[in-house]
Enzyme design. Structure first.
Site, PDB file in Angstrom:
ATOM      1  N   GLU A  69     -12.492   1.558   5.444  1.00  0.00           N
ATOM      2  CA  GLU A  69     -11.490   2.083   6.377  1.00  0.00           C
ATOM      3  C   GLU A  69     -11.748   3.579   6.560  1.00  0.00           C
ATOM      4  O   GLU A  69     -10.947   4.409   6.161  1.00  0.00           O
ATOM      5  CB  GLU A  69     -10.076   1.822   5.840  1.00  0.00           C
ATOM      6  CG  GLU A  69      -9.000   2.019   6.885  1.00  0.00           C
ATOM      7  CD  GLU A  69      -7.602   1.862   6.323  1.00  0.00           C
ATOM      8  OE1 GLU A  69      -6.800   1.132   6.927  1.00  0.00           O
ATOM      9  OE2 GLU A  69      -7.305   2.466   5.276  1.00  0.00           O
TER      10      GLU A  69
ATOM     11  N   GLU B  62       0.829  -1.204   0.000  1.00  0.00           N
ATOM     12  CA  GLU B  62       0.000   0.000   0.000  1.00  0.00           C
ATOM     13  C   GLU B  62       0.862   1.252   0.000  1.00  0.00           C
ATOM     14  O   GLU B  62       1.748   1.408   0.847  1.00  0.00           O
ATOM     15  CB  GLU B  62      -0.911   0.024   1.228  1.00  0.00           C
ATOM     16  CG  GLU B  62      -1.789   1.268   1.310  1.00  0.00           C
ATOM     17  CD  GLU B  62      -2.546   1.389   2.618  1.00  0.00           C
ATOM     18  OE1 GLU B  62      -3.616   2.021   2.613  1.00  0.00           O
ATOM     19  OE2 GLU B  62      -2.060   0.883   3.637  1.00  0.00           O
TER      20      GLU B  62
END
Length: 249
Positions: free
Chosen positions: A230, A133
């Site tokens: 998220e 990420e």
């Protein structure tokens, strides 16, 4: 579209072990547990099974980019593999981490690639996929990966089919822009997607992103993976899930 509740961000008014039932009651069928390590894996697996949930993703407990911590990273990665196996999580996020003060970027980046290559070989044949990420520099100054192109180049250099990208919509929009273009460009390498709306990292539909275009790009490309929620909710979570499903349609 399959939405997974990130249990670090959602249901935070509850003790961690109660968040599984809460996620299922809100309509989620999967969960992300970035740092499950304070809790025995077998106990968490029972909670997942009792709630009818799929464990989607967990993070490595030790960042991969810090020089001098390779042995600690390897021990942590083995622990992550053990948890992923017990919880039947398909994905492990190899957390890149933040450059320590006084350490040059090229040393940090080289350590990250070295550790990732070891982790890719270590996990070969397990059925567990690794994701990388990139994070934006405003929220994560000094983070080792800052662009999708950089993360994709690392995944390509490692040369393993089970290493891909975690495409975090919030970080891409905040750090790079060109969201739908980047999504379409890197989709062949994307194993997982996470969502939140800038600028406040709240649920989709509360910020600046045109979500029908984002979900449309995923749908048109035939994306079959999970979408991790998220975000910091501003209203009841079951209501935000209903809104997500509406936007996705």
């Amino acid at each position: 579209m399959r939405f997974a509740a990130n249990l670090k961000w959602l249901f935070t008014e509850l003790p961690f072990e109660q968040r599984f039932d809460a996620a299922a009651a809100a309509g989620f069928t999967g969960v992300e547990c970035p740092a499950p390590y304070p809790f025995p894996a077998a106990g968490l697996k029972r909670r997942l099974d009792d709630a009818g949930l799929t464990q989607v993703l967990l993070n490595t407990p030790v960042p991969a980019c810090v020089p001098g911590r390779a042995a600690e990273f390897r021990d942590g990665f083995d622990r992550a593999l053990d948890y992923a196996t017990t919880l039947e999580s398909e994905l492990v996020h190899v957390l890149a981490g933040t450059r320590p003060d006084g350490v040059e970027h090229h040393r940090v980046f080289a350590q990250f690639v070295t550790n990732l290559a070891w982790a890719a070989e270590r996990s070969r044949g397990t059925g567990i996929r690794l994701v990388l990420e990139a994070q934006n520099e405003r929220d994560a100054p000094g983070f080792a990966l800052t662009t999708q192109a950089q993360a994709a180049a690392v995944a390509e250099a490692v040369g393993c089919d089970h290493v891909g990208l975690l495409f975090d919509v919030y970080h891409v929009q905040a750090g790079e822009g060109g969201l739908v273009h980047r999504l379409r460009t890197f989709l062949p390498r994307i194993f997982h997607v996470q969502i939140a709306d800038p600028p406040a990292r709240t649920e989709p539909g509360t910020g600046e992103i045109g979500w029908p275009a984002v979900f449309g790009a995923l749908r048109d490309a035939g994306y079959r993976g999970w979408i991790g929620c998220e975000y910091q909710p501003t209203t009841a979570i079951d209501a935000t899930l209903a809104r997500l499903e509406e936007l996705a349609r």
